[in-house]
Design a protein around this motif. Structure first.
Motif, PDB file in Angstrom:
ATOM      1  N   LYS A  43      35.733  36.771  40.881  1.00 52.53           N
ATOM      2  CA  LYS A  43      36.084  36.424  42.258  1.00 52.53           C
ATOM      3  C   LYS A  43      35.502  35.035  42.512  1.00 52.53           C
ATOM      4  O   LYS A  43      34.287  34.869  42.576  1.00 52.53           O
ATOM      5  CB  LYS A  43      35.489  37.429  43.243  1.00 52.53           C
ATOM      6  CG  LYS A  43      36.053  38.827  43.115  1.00 52.53           C
ATOM      7  CD  LYS A  43      35.441  39.775  44.131  1.00 52.53           C
ATOM      8  CE  LYS A  43      34.021  40.105  43.755  1.00 52.53           C
ATOM      9  NZ  LYS A  43      33.377  41.098  44.624  1.00 52.53           N
ATOM     10  N   ALA A  44      36.366  34.046  42.632  1.00 53.46           N
ATOM     11  CA  ALA A  44      35.903  32.673  42.830  1.00 53.46           C
ATOM     12  C   ALA A  44      35.533  32.448  44.292  1.00 53.46           C
ATOM     13  O   ALA A  44      36.108  33.069  45.189  1.00 53.46           O
ATOM     14  CB  ALA A  44      36.984  31.688  42.398  1.00 53.46           C
ATOM     15  N   ILE A  49      41.118  34.367  42.147  1.00 52.34           N
ATOM     16  CA  ILE A  49      40.572  35.163  41.045  1.00 52.34           C
ATOM     17  C   ILE A  49      40.783  34.357  39.775  1.00 52.34           C
ATOM     18  O   ILE A  49      41.900  33.909  39.497  1.00 52.34           O
ATOM     19  CB  ILE A  49      41.284  36.527  40.917  1.00 52.34           C
ATOM     20  CG1 ILE A  49      41.152  37.339  42.209  1.00 52.34           C
ATOM     21  CG2 ILE A  49      40.723  37.308  39.727  1.00 52.34           C
ATOM     22  CD1 ILE A  49      42.016  38.589  42.243  1.00 52.34           C
ATOM     23  N   GLU A  50      39.713  34.175  39.011  1.00 53.32           N
ATOM     24  CA  GLU A  50      39.800  33.422  37.766  1.00 53.32           C
ATOM     25  C   GLU A  50      39.783  34.386  36.590  1.00 53.32           C
ATOM     26  O   GLU A  50      39.036  35.363  36.596  1.00 53.32           O
ATOM     27  CB  GLU A  50      38.637  32.440  37.661  1.00 53.32           C
ATOM     28  CG  GLU A  50      38.659  31.411  38.772  1.00 53.32           C
ATOM     29  CD  GLU A  50      37.503  30.434  38.751  1.00 53.32           C
ATOM     30  OE1 GLU A  50      37.586  29.428  39.472  1.00 53.32           O
ATOM     31  OE2 GLU A  50      36.514  30.669  38.022  1.00 53.32           O
ATOM     32  N   LEU A  51      40.616  34.105  35.588  1.00 53.54           N
ATOM     33  CA  LEU A  51      40.703  34.925  34.384  1.00 53.54           C
ATOM     34  C   LEU A  51      40.225  34.105  33.194  1.00 53.54           C
ATOM     35  O   LEU A  51      40.715  32.988  32.977  1.00 53.54           O
ATOM     36  CB  LEU A  51      42.146  35.375  34.126  1.00 53.54           C
ATOM     37  CG  LEU A  51      42.708  36.499  34.988  1.00 53.54           C
ATOM     38  CD1 LEU A  51      42.883  36.082  36.429  1.00 53.54           C
ATOM     39  CD2 LEU A  51      44.025  36.979  34.424  1.00 53.54           C
ATOM     40  N   ILE A  81      27.199  35.315  40.546  1.00 51.66           N
ATOM     41  CA  ILE A  81      28.253  35.259  39.527  1.00 51.66           C
ATOM     42  C   ILE A  81      28.494  36.638  38.932  1.00 51.66           C
ATOM     43  O   ILE A  81      29.636  37.103  38.845  1.00 51.66           O
ATOM     44  CB  ILE A  81      27.919  34.219  38.445  1.00 51.66           C
ATOM     45  CG1 ILE A  81      28.098  32.809  39.027  1.00 51.66           C
ATOM     46  CG2 ILE A  81      28.798  34.423  37.204  1.00 51.66           C
ATOM     47  CD1 ILE A  81      27.669  31.689  38.119  1.00 51.66           C
ATOM     48  N   TYR A  82      27.425  37.323  38.536  1.00 46.51           N
ATOM     49  CA  TYR A  82      27.623  38.630  37.913  1.00 46.51           C
ATOM     50  C   TYR A  82      28.134  39.675  38.901  1.00 46.51           C
ATOM     51  O   TYR A  82      28.849  40.601  38.517  1.00 46.51           O
ATOM     52  CB  TYR A  82      26.351  39.093  37.203  1.00 46.51           C
ATOM     53  CG  TYR A  82      26.178  38.400  35.872  1.00 46.51           C
ATOM     54  CD1 TYR A  82      27.058  38.643  34.826  1.00 46.51           C
ATOM     55  CD2 TYR A  82      25.163  37.478  35.669  1.00 46.51           C
ATOM     56  CE1 TYR A  82      26.926  37.994  33.608  1.00 46.51           C
ATOM     57  CE2 TYR A  82      25.015  36.827  34.450  1.00 46.51           C
ATOM     58  CZ  TYR A  82      25.902  37.091  33.428  1.00 46.51           C
ATOM     59  OH  TYR A  82      25.773  36.447  32.225  1.00 46.51           O
ATOM     60  N   GLU A  83      27.812  39.509  40.176  1.00 46.84           N
ATOM     61  CA  GLU A  83      28.342  40.422  41.192  1.00 46.84           C
ATOM     62  C   GLU A  83      29.848  40.244  41.335  1.00 46.84           C
ATOM     63  O   GLU A  83      30.561  41.182  41.683  1.00 46.84           O
ATOM     64  CB  GLU A  83      27.648  40.163  42.539  1.00 46.84           C
ATOM     65  CG  GLU A  83      28.053  41.114  43.655  1.00 46.84           C
ATOM     66  CD  GLU A  83      29.384  40.802  44.316  1.00 46.84           C
ATOM     67  OE1 GLU A  83      30.055  41.753  44.766  1.00 46.84           O
ATOM     68  OE2 GLU A  83      29.764  39.608  44.380  1.00 46.84           O
ATOM     69  N   SER A  84      30.332  39.053  41.059  1.00 44.44           N
ATOM     70  CA  SER A  84      31.752  38.756  41.251  1.00 44.44           C
ATOM     71  C   SER A  84      32.573  38.922  39.975  1.00 44.44           C
ATOM     72  O   SER A  84      33.734  38.544  39.933  1.00 44.44           O
ATOM     73  CB  SER A  84      31.906  37.326  41.773  1.00 44.44           C
ATOM     74  OG  SER A  84      31.577  36.393  40.760  1.00 44.44           O
ATOM     75  N   LEU A  85      31.984  39.499  38.942  1.00 49.14           N
ATOM     76  CA  LEU A  85      32.599  39.546  37.618  1.00 49.14           C
ATOM     77  C   LEU A  85      33.008  40.958  37.227  1.00 49.14           C
ATOM     78  O   LEU A  85      32.346  41.931  37.586  1.00 49.14           O
ATOM     79  CB  LEU A  85      31.579  39.012  36.605  1.00 49.14           C
ATOM     80  CG  LEU A  85      32.056  38.735  35.196  1.00 49.14           C
ATOM     81  CD1 LEU A  85      33.028  37.567  35.175  1.00 49.14           C
ATOM     82  CD2 LEU A  85      30.852  38.420  34.313  1.00 49.14           C
TER      83      LEU A  85
END
Length: 148
Positions: A43-44, A49-51, A81-85
């Motif tokens: 989640k950017a 959303i980045e893949l 970052i890790y929360e959004s991954l």
């Protein structure tokens, strides 16, 4: 790998899966196209959303690993970052499932725009991308001059 370049419009299927466009599937590494292949979703901060393919994410992970858990700013960055991954499986048809959390983050209902951005794909709700481009049209030329 030549990289992901271009823009495609697609729609999610009824299960919230995105079919990776053929032109981008051709650029996936062999490790990302076989049975049990995965892709990292993030989640950017800009609402997209980045893949990332696993090999690209591994490089980013190494950069994060050198950050100190004892430095509050660095720890915060790692946490955010890790929360959004998330990491998800790409099915045999080249579809990527998105959780409700990711879809809500990006404001995606059904239609999406996928932008190839060299080492990653960026997925946008069409309305959000149009608004971003419109609101920043005047800044584009000054940003381009500054960085190119």
């Amino acid at each position: 790998m030549a990289g992901f370049i271009g823009k495609e419009r697609h729609a999610l299927d009824e299960k919230g899966r995105l079919m990776i466009p053929v032109r981008f599937r051709r650029e996936l590494s062999p490790e990302s196209t076989g049975r049990g292949s995965t892709i990292y979703l993030m989640k950017a901060p800009d609402g997209s959303i980045e893949l990332y393919e696993p090999d690209i994410w591994e490089g980013m992970k190494k950069s994060l690993a050198v950050l100190s858990d004892f430095n509050p700013e660095e720890r915060l960055l790692k946490t955010m970052i890790y929360e959004s991954l998330d990491v998800v499986a790409i099915d045999r048809q080249g579809r990527v499932p998105f959780s409700r959390e990711f879809l809500e983050h990006a404001g995606i209902v059904r239609d999406v725009v996928i932008i190839g951005a060299d080492t990653k794909m960026i997925v946008w709700a069409p309305e959000r991308l149009s608004l971003l481009v419109m609101e920043n049209a005047e800044r584009y030329s000054s940003l381009a001059r500054r960085y190119f």
